[in-house]
Design a protein around this motif. Structure first.
Motif, PDB file in Angstrom:
ATOM      1  N   ASN A  40       0.829  -1.207   0.000  1.00 22.38           N
ATOM      2  CA  ASN A  40       0.000   0.000   0.000  1.00 22.38           C
ATOM      3  C   ASN A  40       0.867   1.262   0.000  1.00 22.38           C
ATOM      4  O   ASN A  40       0.541   2.252  -0.671  1.00 22.38           O
ATOM      5  N   ALA A  41       1.964   1.232   0.758  1.00 20.58           N
ATOM      6  CA  ALA A  41       2.836   2.398   0.835  1.00 20.58           C
ATOM      7  C   ALA A  41       3.466   2.703  -0.521  1.00 20.58           C
ATOM      8  O   ALA A  41       3.560   3.863  -0.937  1.00 20.58           O
ATOM      9  N   VAL A  42       3.905   1.663  -1.224  1.00 20.22           N
ATOM     10  CA  VAL A  42       4.491   1.849  -2.556  1.00 20.22           C
ATOM     11  C   VAL A  42       3.427   2.331  -3.534  1.00 20.22           C
ATOM     12  O   VAL A  42       3.662   3.235  -4.354  1.00 20.22           O
ATOM     13  N   GLN A  43       2.232   1.763  -3.445  1.00 21.50           N
ATOM     14  CA  GLN A  43       1.146   2.176  -4.340  1.00 21.50           C
ATOM     15  C   GLN A  43       0.777   3.642  -4.128  1.00 21.50           C
ATOM     16  O   GLN A  43       0.477   4.361  -5.076  1.00 21.50           O
ATOM     17  N   ASP A  44       0.813   4.103  -2.889  1.00 28.83           N
ATOM     18  CA  ASP A  44       0.477   5.503  -2.601  1.00 28.83           C
ATOM     19  C   ASP A  44       1.431   6.448  -3.331  1.00 28.83           C
ATOM     20  O   ASP A  44       0.998   7.446  -3.930  1.00 28.83           O
ATOM     21  N   LEU A  46       3.308   5.718  -6.007  1.00 32.33           N
ATOM     22  CA  LEU A  46       3.081   5.580  -7.449  1.00 32.33           C
ATOM     23  C   LEU A  46       1.862   6.384  -7.884  1.00 32.33           C
ATOM     24  O   LEU A  46       1.887   7.083  -8.909  1.00 32.33           O
ATOM     25  N   SER A  47       0.797   6.314  -7.111  1.00 27.80           N
ATOM     26  CA  SER A  47      -0.433   7.026  -7.455  1.00 27.80           C
ATOM     27  C   SER A  47      -0.206   8.536  -7.467  1.00 27.80           C
ATOM     28  O   SER A  47      -0.682   9.250  -8.358  1.00 27.80           O
ATOM     29  N   GLN A  48       0.540   9.033  -6.488  1.00 31.78           N
ATOM     30  CA  GLN A  48       0.836  10.464  -6.434  1.00 31.78           C
ATOM     31  C   GLN A  48       1.685  10.887  -7.628  1.00 31.78           C
ATOM     32  O   GLN A  48       1.436  11.935  -8.244  1.00 31.78           O
ATOM     33  N   GLU A  49       2.696  10.087  -7.956  1.00 30.21           N
ATOM     34  CA  GLU A  49       3.598  10.445  -9.049  1.00 30.21           C
ATOM     35  C   GLU A  49       2.905  10.352 -10.406  1.00 30.21           C
ATOM     36  O   GLU A  49       3.095  11.208 -11.272  1.00 30.21           O
ATOM     37  N   GLY A  84      -7.038   7.146 -14.593  1.00 27.02           N
ATOM     38  CA  GLY A  84      -7.326   6.038 -15.503  1.00 27.02           C
ATOM     39  C   GLY A  84      -6.530   4.780 -15.204  1.00 27.02           C
ATOM     40  O   GLY A  84      -6.784   3.737 -15.808  1.00 27.02           O
ATOM     41  N   ILE A  85      -5.585   4.853 -14.272  1.00 23.64           N
ATOM     42  CA  ILE A  85      -4.774   3.689 -13.920  1.00 23.64           C
ATOM     43  C   ILE A  85      -5.427   2.930 -12.777  1.00 23.64           C
ATOM     44  O   ILE A  85      -5.802   3.509 -11.753  1.00 23.64           O
ATOM     45  N   THR A  86      -5.583   1.628 -12.957  1.00 24.95           N
ATOM     46  CA  THR A  86      -6.161   0.758 -11.932  1.00 24.95           C
ATOM     47  C   THR A  86      -5.038   0.005 -11.215  1.00 24.95           C
ATOM     48  O   THR A  86      -4.158  -0.575 -11.860  1.00 24.95           O
ATOM     49  N   PHE A  87      -5.092   0.002  -9.884  1.00 22.67           N
ATOM     50  CA  PHE A  87      -4.085  -0.689  -9.078  1.00 22.67           C
ATOM     51  C   PHE A  87      -4.680  -1.945  -8.451  1.00 22.67           C
ATOM     52  O   PHE A  87      -5.815  -1.940  -7.980  1.00 22.67           O
TER      53      PHE A  87
END
Length: 216
Positions: free
Chosen positions: A164-168, A170-173, A178-181
């Motif tokens: 979750n921390a890595v995804q957060d 990535l999502s910010q950057e 339109g990107i699904t995680f």
């Protein structure tokens, strides 16, 4: 009386039949080995390669003769995998025909038994985000893994928190709605190294980011 033995050369069509049969047997054996590897460690269910066959084989081709009653197996193309790992093994990149996977060891992202990202973690994750942009990927998998020390229940929670921390980040950057995680924590399941040694456990403590290859 002296007997002479005459050696006959195989008919060209027979040679072609034998060659085709040899290729099919080799392909079937190779496919069987790959099928076992597809579900092996490091590849969670649902992440298997899905490359399509580039050439259609005509079973009625007069130059391809099969024993009577035999049929061709369904065509299958195996992914060609390229693996690049930095000298310390902290980061690994795998490229196949269909996907790109980055694996970051937990030590370069988090403190021991923590899901709080370190100061150096963001630059590593930002580099992965740039590759996601380059590939124009619309689906990203972020999977967390631990070693086999401690309880499975704790490993599931920790690996999911780290993913979750890595995804957060990535999502910010990426900043792209339109990107699904797909974010999961697998604890010690699907190791990529031997958990009986510290070097192996270090490799198994990781976060993997996988996305489709859509650009050359």
């Amino acid at each position: 009386m002296t007997r002479t033995r005459t050696r006959t050369r195989p008919h060209p069509r027979l040679a072609l039949v034998l060659t085709a049969a040899t290729v099919m047997v080799a392909a079937n054996l190779y496919g069987a080995v790959a099928a076992r590897a597809d579900g092996g460690p490091g590849e969670p269910p649902g992440t298997e390669a899905s490359a399509a066959a580039p050439v259609k084989v005509d079973p009625n081709d007069p130059d391809l003769k099969l024993p009577e009653g035999a049929t061709l197996a369904a065509p299958k193309v195996l992914d060609i995998k390229s693996v690049v790992e930095d000298q310390g093994g902290e980061e690994r990149r795998e490229d196949t025909n269909t996907d790109v996977t980055f694996a970051l060891q937990a030590e370069v992202l988090f403190a021991k038994d923590s899901a709080k990202l370190s100061d150096q973690a963001r630059s590593r994750i930002d580099a992965i985000a740039q590759e996601i942009k380059k590939q124009r990927a619309a689906q990203v998998r972020v999977f967390g893994f631990t070693d086999n020390l401690g309880s499975h229940e704790h490993g599931v929670v920790l690996s999911k928190q780290r993913a979750n921390a890595v995804q957060d980040v990535l999502s910010q950057e990426l900043n792209d709605p339109g990107i699904t995680f797909d974010v999961r924590g697998y604890a010690e399941d699907y190791p990529i190294a031997d958990n009986s040694t510290e070097d192996g456990r270090k490799k198994n403590r990781r976060v993997e980011v996988t996305f489709p290859r859509t650009a050359s």
